[in-house]
Design an enzyme around this catalytic site. Structure first.
Site, short mmCIF file in Angstrom:
data_model
loop_
_atom_site.label_atom_id
_atom_site.label_comp_id
_atom_site.label_asym_id
_atom_site.label_seq_id
_atom_site.Cartn_x
_atom_site.Cartn_y
_atom_site.Cartn_z
N SER A 1 34.26 17.92 4.93
CA SER A 1 34.89 17.63 6.38
C SER A 1 34.70 18.69 7.37
CB SER A 1 36.49 17.61 6.34
OG SER A 1 37.14 18.45 6.09
N SER B 1 35.48 20.63 1.32
CA SER B 1 35.15 20.51 2.46
C SER B 1 34.62 21.88 3.33
CB SER B 1 36.47 20.13 3.47
OG SER B 1 36.79 18.67 3.11
N LYS C 1 37.73 25.31 13.18
CA LYS C 1 37.87 23.85 12.92
C LYS C 1 38.94 23.38 13.71
CE LYS C 1 37.96 20.85 8.59
NZ LYS C 1 38.10 20.77 7.36
#
Ligand SMILES: [Zn+2]
Lengths: 473, 487
Positions: free
Chosen positions: A143, A167, A68
């Site tokens: 997210s 997330s 990420k």
């Protein structure tokens, strides 16, 4: 012409590299080529070349990793989905990224995310929305949407996400992959660009429970750079599917009724029946304070983020917009142009919640609710081995359908936020389809019970028999 | 006319001389090239986290114990949020409502609290004045960012500027004795702010106070407080009211300027730093810190006064300057009970200290000084000769007895023996002797000495000095030592 190594699961590829059947550099090169197929805007960066050295002797056997955006990676753009950090090249790497590289998972790609991990759709990304590989008109969740979409589409073999209120789990559910949010403190946060420090936790996003267990096994441990990290008292190694006979599954009435889409609820109930057929007992339980979790979360997380994001001021790194009218004007211009609307909204909310005279009424009270939620779980785990809920109340929604309505977006985390506040581990596994879109099943255990929930998840995964190949590019 | 009294409380920041910074592994060294002592944590880079420096906690505990504070079993670091270019994280990590130490006392002044925090970076303003107003640009040096600070907050128990300065000096001495800080005001390792109010004598309630910032010497502390007391008194006498504000004292002009008023005060939005765990202090840690405490200056001065009957000034000179006290005690130890403590005390605090103010205690070995005092007390040399020997020892080292022997400094009865010695010396150094005889008194270094010698040429000790000078192969050296000839 060598065979397509990218069709192997991460665990299988790792085993083949370790046995000498597959060359790690060849494996990396094939994945590097796969990652170039990205037309989902899932990846923010991918490797130009195969690294000279891959730690094939490590437990992960050289299987490359998607990471990420918000993890600092030395010399590789780490932007946390924000214009304020566009092109930012950190001088150091996050502890967990280094640890995984040393264990044999070299960096293949960085993945897009909601800005500073604030969002449930990946539409709050300064570099464009990520698209769900199951339906190109829909969001992948957020997210960690880039990581989930990339794993589902087969752009990376496995990936790192972070979970603050859902997330990892919610995008995993919406993309039909596995996502584990570990116990708070079991994985170092050093080098993760912070959203809400008391909630942020890194975890694996993978195609299978076995892959999640393998990746997680190399992520844990006390880090001298993170005071809130601890050694895992029951470290995960290989996780065999658990025998469900006599396993007590609690289903919180507060998180499995109202507000959940009927298709999601049907899939959830079907899997509970499946668990019963494998010998588990399934009974309702209560988390009386869970319905207040979202309210508490939307005070605590913004409060912490308002302080964590203060360092983005244009002085030392990242975007600087200087109208030439002094320091305050530079702060104002840099931050209002560098941050997107959702980030600005949460900074305002958090600043207000911490301001003098309001602290007790907002932040203080939210922390008390957090304690009560934690106690609810403690009580429930006296009677149950694991708690099950749907991961997301809905399947992947259409791009743009909730962007004007932050409150309905916030409800995406209704089932995942209570566990984040309690700091306990939770995993989302694919739970079939509803109207052709993936649904997630969430399994939750007490702190440091990763072995237990991974084992139960592996059994249910096998029983559910989800086929995610439709999402592969 | 109403009599007024001043009410003063101090807030003191002490930079702790730990090996590493408060929350990272960087070494806090001063005078290095800018931004060479930094890392992701003290630069506030994205993703970096703080880790509490245990040594700083230990130093803080020692400080708390020395100030008679109680130590909290559990204390918490908060974030104090504010935007400024010297604040790399956008917040300072500081203890707030649960400090490490609270409720102490030093020399009658109550200590409210002692807490730990990290220092800000250093801003350098490139303008004529060095002040931020009118600066063309500012640059930031992060070497100082993250240096451990202990903040000491007193209750408003001080009543005059002079008392504040004296108390601050005692505090400095106390901290210095703990060996936890350089406590140098000019270099900023000791910083003092003062809260000042003025009220009619007899009034119980505290009046509105102002805060006086960053006075960087003991003299300026006294002058600044004095100026502010005077300003408030005149204001009150003329029927005005004091406004709560922060003031800056300019020592060059003696003027006070407002930095910001209460209305513009920050809302620091304190909350517990979620990156850190509470600091827990157990009895073992407290005992370890207690064991590391030296005898404190105030206690030592009292002991000297009580044991040896020294007057306050002498007791405090030896008690407050740990190295002098150590030298005094070591000399006494070597010379034994029969020796005169006052002689040792005055030689350490007077003769030695006046010659080498910096690190006086380590300028001379205790055994050497003991040997010299033995000669003096045994009346084998005079005080003047002893001073000469001390000069030699400090300049070149060596044994006092040897110097006395080689320089012929042993007491002589005068008369023939001395005259003979002078004749021998003159014969051995005809050029130098001719210079002196021709009146080039400067060759002897001291006008006063020479005049004295001329007035009483027969004084044996002046002659001894003369002989010594003639015999000294490095006469130049004596020129620079003004006390050589004060007999
Ligand atoms: Zn540092």
């Amino acid at each position: 012409m060598s065979s397509d190594l990218t069709t192997l699961s991460a665990s299988a590829a790792s085993a083949k590299v370790k046995s000498g059947e597959v060359d790690a550099h060849e494996l990396f090169e094939q994945w590097r080529e796969r990652s170039r197929l990205d037309d989902l805007n899932a990846l923010s960066w991918s490797a130009d070349s195969v690294p000279a050295e891959i730690h094939t002797g490590g437990p992960l056997g050289g299987v490359p990793l998607g990471v990420k955006d918000l993890f600092c990676t030395e010399g590789v753009p780490s932007q946390s989905g924000s214009k304020i950090l566009e092109g930012y090249l950190p001088p150091y790497s996050a502890t967990v990224v280094d640890a995984l590289a040393a264990a044999g998972a070299p960096l293949l790609a960085k993945t897009h995310q909601d800005e500073f991990a604030m969002g449930s759709s990946n539409e709050n990304c300064a570099f464009g929305a990520v698209i769900n590989p199951w339906d190109r008109g829909r969001v992948p969740g957020g997210s960690s949407g880039g990581s989930a979409a990339a794993v589902a589409a087969g752009l990376v073999p496995w990936a790192l996400g972070t979970d603050t209120g859902g997330s990892i789990r919610q995008p995993a559910a919406l993309c039909g992959v596995v996502g584990l949010k570990p116990t708070y403190g079991s994985v170092s946060r050093y080098g993760m660009i912070a959203f809400a420090s008391s909630l942020d936790q890194a975890g694996p996003i993978t195609n299978s429970v076995a892959d999640a267990a393998l990746l997680y096994s190399q992520m844990t441990g006390r880090d001298v750079h993170d005071s809130t990290s601890v050694d895992h008292p029951d470290p995960v190694s290989e996780v065999p599917a658990a025998d469900l006979t006599g396993v007590r599954i609690g289903v919180p009435t507060e998180l499995s009724g109202e507000g959940i889409e009927s298709g999601v609820l049907d899939a959830f109930n079907a899997s509970l029946e499946l668990a019963k057929s494998l010998g588990a007992t399934v009974e309702p339980c209560h988390l009386p304070h869970a319905p207040h979790a979202l309210s508490a979360y939307y005070l605590i997380a913004p409060a912490e983020c308002s302080s964590n994001l203060a360092r983005f001021d244009g002085v030392r790194y990242g975007l600087r917009v200087d109208p030439g009218e002094g320091l305050d004007a530079m702060y104002g211009a840099t931050r209002s142009q560098g941050f997107g609307p959702e980030v600005r909204r949460r900074i305002m909310l958090g600043t207000y919640a911490l301001s003098s005279g309001y602290y007790d009424a907002y932040y203080g009270r939210a922390q008390r609710v957090r304690t009560l939620i934690s106690q609810d779980f403690d009580t429930a785990f006296e009677s149950f081995d694991v708690i099950a809920t749907p991961t997301s109340p809905c399947v992947a929604f259409e791009l743009g359908s909730k962007t004007d309505d932050p409150l309905s977006m916030y409800l995406s985390d209704f089932c995942t936020v209570p566990m984040s506040l309690a700091g306990i581990p939770a995993i989302s596994i694919p739970n079939g389809l509803s109207e052709g879109l993936p649904v997630g099943l969430q399994l939750v255990g007490p702190a440091f019970s990763e072995n237990r929930i991974l084992g139960i998840a592996a059994s249910l995964e096998a029983a559910i028999g989800f086929d995610g190949s439709a999402a592969r590019l | 006319m109403t009599e007024f009294e001043a009410v003063i409380g101090l807030e003191i920041h002490v930079q702790l001389a730990t090996q590493t910074k408060m929350f990272c592994g960087c070494k806090p060294v001063f005078g290095e090239d800018p931004n060479t002592r930094t890392c992701p944590t003290c630069l506030g880079l994205p993703g970096a986290l703080p880790v509490i420096n245990e040594a700083a906690v230990d130093f803080g505990m020692r400080l708390g114990l020395a100030l008679g504070c109680s130590l909290a079993e559990r204390s918490i670091f908060h974030r104090k949020n504010y935007f400024y270019a010297d604040s790399p994280k956008g917040y300072q990590i500081s203890q707030y409502d649960e400090p490490l130490c609270s409720e102490g006392e030093l020399a009658g002044v109550r200590i409210n609290r002692v807490h730990l925090e990290d220092d800000a970076a250093k801003l350098v303003h490139t303008s004529e004045t060095g002040r931020i107003h009118g600066a063309e640009s500012s640059v930031v040096d992060f070497n100082r960012a993250g240096t451990p600070l202990a903040e000491i907050v007193t209750e408003p128990d001080l009543r005059s500027a002079a008392q504040a300065r004296e108390w601050l000096q005692l505090l400095r001495t106390t901290v210095k004795a703990l060996n936890i800080s350089d406590v140098n005001m000019e270099e900023g390792s000791l910083r003092c702010d003062a809260n000042i109010s003025v009220r009619p004598v007899g009034q119980k309630e505290l009046a509105t106070k102002t805060e006086l910032k960053n006075m960087n010497s003991f003299r300026f502390v006294e002058k600044g407080i004095e100026a502010e007391i005077e300003r408030q008194r005149i204001l009150l006498e003329s029927g005005g009211t004091v406004v709560q504000e922060t003031l800056h004292f300019d020592p060059r002009t003696g003027s006070l300027t407002a930095l910001r008023s209460k209305e513009e005060a920050h809302d620091y939005r304190y909350f517990p730093d979620p990156d850190l765990l509470p600091v827990s202090v157990d009895s073992e840690m407290v005992e370890r810190a207690r064991a590391a405490l030296p005898e404190l200056p105030a206690a030592r001065a009292v002991r000297y006064a009580e044991t040896y009957g020294f007057e306050q000034e002498l007791s405090e000179r030896l008690g407050f300057e740990a190295d002098l006290g150590d030298l005094f005690e070591a000399v006494l130890e070597i010379r034994g009970k029969a020796s005169d403590p006052r002689l040792a005390a005055t030689w350490v605090s007077g003769e030695v200290f006046s010659r080498v103010e910096q690190d006086a205690g380590s300028a001379i070995e205790a055994s050497t000084l003991a040997e010299l005092l033995e000669l003096l007390e045994g009346e084998r040399i005079t005080t003047a000769a002893a001073r000469q020997v001390l000069d030699r020892v400090l300049a070149e080292g060596g044994s006092p007895a040897d110097i006395v022997a080689s320089e012929g400094l042993e007491k002589v009865g005068g008369g023939d023996a001395l005259a003979a010695a002078v004749e021998i010396a003159i014969a051995a150094h005809p050029e130098a002797a001719a210079k002196v005889t021709a009146g080039e008194h400067k060759a002897l270094g001291s006008r006063r000495w020479w005049r004295g010698a001329q007035r009483n040429p027969c004084s044996p000790w002046r002659r001894v000095g003369f002989i010594t000078w003639l015999n000294n192969p490095q006469r130049q050296r004596f020129h620079s030592q003004r006390r050589w000839s004060l007999c």
